[in-house]
Scaffold this active site. Structure first.
Site, PDB file in Angstrom:
ATOM      1  N   ARG A  48       0.816  -1.066  -0.121  1.00 48.36           N
ATOM      2  CA  ARG A  48      -0.070   0.061   0.095  1.00 48.36           C
ATOM      3  C   ARG A  48       1.007   1.060  -0.027  1.00 48.36           C
ATOM      4  O   ARG A  48       0.393   2.279   0.524  1.00 48.36           O
ATOM      5  CB  ARG A  48      -0.894   0.007   1.332  1.00 48.36           C
ATOM      6  CG  ARG A  48      -1.791  -1.270   1.200  1.00 48.36           C
ATOM      7  CD  ARG A  48      -3.191  -0.830   2.011  1.00 48.36           C
ATOM      8  NE  ARG A  48      -4.107  -2.095   2.332  1.00 48.36           N
ATOM      9  CZ  ARG A  48      -3.865  -2.217   3.785  1.00 48.36           C
ATOM     10  NH1 ARG A  48      -3.359  -1.806   4.848  1.00 48.36           N
ATOM     11  NH2 ARG A  48      -4.783  -3.539   3.971  1.00 48.36           N
ATOM     12  N   ARG A  52      -3.868   6.374   0.831  1.00 55.98           N
ATOM     13  CA  ARG A  52      -4.657   7.238   1.458  1.00 55.98           C
ATOM     14  C   ARG A  52      -3.652   8.120   2.483  1.00 55.98           C
ATOM     15  O   ARG A  52      -3.958   9.300   2.636  1.00 55.98           O
ATOM     16  CB  ARG A  52      -5.541   6.768   2.270  1.00 55.98           C
ATOM     17  CG  ARG A  52      -7.026   6.355   1.483  1.00 55.98           C
ATOM     18  CD  ARG A  52      -7.918   5.841   2.415  1.00 55.98           C
ATOM     19  NE  ARG A  52      -7.623   4.538   3.141  1.00 55.98           N
ATOM     20  CZ  ARG A  52      -8.581   3.945   3.956  1.00 55.98           C
ATOM     21  NH1 ARG A  52      -9.466   4.434   4.242  1.00 55.98           N
ATOM     22  NH2 ARG A  52      -7.924   2.607   4.262  1.00 55.98           N
ATOM     23  N   ARG A  61      -8.768  10.820  -5.079  1.00 56.05           N
ATOM     24  CA  ARG A  61      -9.682  10.070  -4.647  1.00 56.05           C
ATOM     25  C   ARG A  61     -11.061  11.097  -4.282  1.00 56.05           C
ATOM     26  O   ARG A  61     -12.258  10.758  -4.432  1.00 56.05           O
ATOM     27  CB  ARG A  61      -9.544   9.243  -3.141  1.00 56.05           C
ATOM     28  CG  ARG A  61      -8.932   8.256  -3.629  1.00 56.05           C
ATOM     29  CD  ARG A  61      -9.627   7.121  -4.218  1.00 56.05           C
ATOM     30  NE  ARG A  61     -11.016   6.955  -3.974  1.00 56.05           N
ATOM     31  CZ  ARG A  61     -11.350   6.394  -2.716  1.00 56.05           C
ATOM     32  NH1 ARG A  61     -10.509   5.674  -2.268  1.00 56.05           N
ATOM     33  NH2 ARG A  61     -12.620   6.356  -2.619  1.00 56.05           N
ATOM     34  N   ASP A  97      -6.504  -3.501  -6.994  1.00 58.38           N
ATOM     35  CA  ASP A  97      -7.157  -4.278  -5.827  1.00 58.38           C
ATOM     36  C   ASP A  97      -7.092  -5.656  -5.832  1.00 58.38           C
ATOM     37  O   ASP A  97      -7.396  -6.212  -7.194  1.00 58.38           O
ATOM     38  CB  ASP A  97      -8.495  -3.602  -5.649  1.00 58.38           C
ATOM     39  CG  ASP A  97      -9.024  -4.090  -4.184  1.00 58.38           C
ATOM     40  OD1 ASP A  97      -8.640  -3.421  -3.252  1.00 58.38           O
ATOM     41  OD2 ASP A  97      -9.864  -5.107  -4.179  1.00 58.38           O
ATOM     42  N   TYR A 174     -14.064 -13.506   0.639  1.00 61.28           N
ATOM     43  CA  TYR A 174     -14.635 -12.225   0.061  1.00 61.28           C
ATOM     44  C   TYR A 174     -15.821 -12.574  -0.578  1.00 61.28           C
ATOM     45  O   TYR A 174     -17.287 -11.984  -0.253  1.00 61.28           O
ATOM     46  CB  TYR A 174     -13.676 -11.370  -0.616  1.00 61.28           C
ATOM     47  CG  TYR A 174     -13.060 -10.336   0.248  1.00 61.28           C
ATOM     48  CD1 TYR A 174     -13.701  -9.350   0.767  1.00 61.28           C
ATOM     49  CD2 TYR A 174     -11.576 -10.453   0.339  1.00 61.28           C
ATOM     50  CE1 TYR A 174     -12.830  -8.416   1.457  1.00 61.28           C
ATOM     51  CE2 TYR A 174     -11.080  -9.714   1.060  1.00 61.28           C
ATOM     52  CZ  TYR A 174     -11.580  -8.447   1.740  1.00 61.28           C
ATOM     53  OH  TYR A 174     -10.971  -7.739   2.376  1.00 61.28           O
TER      54      TYR A 174
END
Length: 366
Positions: A48, A52, A61, A97, A174
């Site tokens: 990552r 963010r 974003r 992702d 998931y």
């Protein structure tokens, strides 16, 4: 390095001579460490590393959703390159992702703000498994491959690019849970009550992942990583019966000569089994000592890790001390790639991340 399999994208029988950039990439510290060869300094990249915690990412974003960003190759490439250059790391990882592969399988994937990924038509029964689509080709994921091509064209010629996907169990969890989970009740219930449906689901996912990862390699990724983020929820016996054959199937079917990183979290009790499943590099989380884990799985495989991501919230002196401790555990043995034990957390100070990269390079310089 990792098995044999066709990508469905033939490049001809005549091997082209290696370009100067190919030679530079192959001789980079990251690629050399994957092959357990001596390096001038320990290579470092961070899961990552484009995310963010970076102002540039937050600005993008603010204008678009996460999926829109993933599906816009120019912007995905820009995020990837910007992060790698700003941090000074030894490898870039494509912005994408782990769940993008589920859309070609027939799932409705959404990312709700603050809630993470959601799948609105989860699998719960054998009938649900039967309705899933076989991924005959991965053309619908062309935006990922184009992002890789554009990233590769923009990166420094000696900076490797890593592609990735979720591992079969993590993707399956998931798909079955419909999102994240604490206890994986639906996933384990399907495993325990309908082994046939479970193995059919895992096989379907595995075949899709092989096509997807090989296409990333064909597009220009120098290495790939398999993220088994949730596999630490399993016992060793369950891993051996329900996961290992499928993970091994993926890892043994990737383009030969491409280094593969096999990573999971909470996997202290599973490391020997992960090694058995395959991979040129085994990723370690922060819950195990690097030297003890490497001894357990054998020094004939490379390792990656394993600073606690929360350490990056401490002062720079502490970060440096922890980096030094991990490097001392690696003992200068060829085959260590420095990384966190999982991804960079959203509020991490950028200057602390840069300080870690600089410390690893300085402390490990030969």
């Amino acid at each position: 390095m990792s098995g044999t399999a066709g990508t469905g994208r033939e490049t001809g029988l005549i091997r082209k001579p290696e370009s100067n950039s190919t030679v530079a990439l192959n001789n980079s510290p990251f690629m050399r460490a994957c092959r357990r060869e001596p390096v001038p300094q320990t290579p470092i990249w961070l899961m990552r590393q484009a995310g963010r915690y970076m102002r540039e990412y937050r600005e993008l974003r603010a204008r678009m959703s996460f999926l829109e960003l993933c599906k816009t190759p120019l912007l995905a490439a820009d995020v990837t390159v910007t992060a790698a250059e700003r941090l000074g790391v030894d490898a870039a990882i494509i912005f994408a992702d782990i769940l993008l592969i589920v859309e070609p399988m027939g799932f409705e994937l959404k990312f709700a703000k603050g809630e993470g990924p959601t799948i609105h038509n989860p699998v719960r029964t054998s009938q649900d498994v039967d309705r899933l689509r076989e991924v005959d080709d991965v053309d619908s994921l062309e935006y990922v491959f184009e992002a890789i091509r554009q990233t590769r064209a923009s990166l420094r010629g000696d900076l490797p690019l890593i592609g990735f996907s979720g591992a079969p169990f993590t993707v399956a969890s998931y798909i079955v849970e419909g999102g994240g989970s604490r206890n994986y009740v639906h996933t384990k219930s399907l495993m325990y009550t309908d082994k046939g449906a479970w193995h059919a689901l895992m096989s379907l996912i595995s075949r899709a992942l092989v096509k997807y990862l090989n296409a990333q390699i064909f597009a220009g990724a120098q290495a790939v990583q398999l993220f088994d983020s949730w596999v630490g929820s399993l016992s060793a016996d369950d891993y051996r019966e329900y996961v290992l054959p499928h993970t091994r199937s993926v890892l043994s079917s990737l383009t030969p000569g491409t280094p593969v990183i096999h990573f999971g979290t909470g996997t202290g009790e599973l490391l020997e089994l992960m090694r058995e499943a395959g991979g040129d590099v085994i990723g370690l989380d922060w819950r195990v000592r690097l030297d003890e884990a490497w001894q357990r799985i054998g020094h004939d495989v490379a390792v990656m890790g394993n600073l606690d991501p929360v350490a990056l919230f401490a002062g720079k002196d502490y970060i440096r001390s922890q980096a030094k401790k991990i490097l001392e555990q690696a003992a200068g043995r060829p085959g260590h790639i420095f990384n966190l034990g999982h991804g960079i957390l959203p509020e991490t100070p950028v200057e602390n991340v840069i300080a870690l990269v600089e410390a690893v390079h300085e402390l490990s310089a030969k």
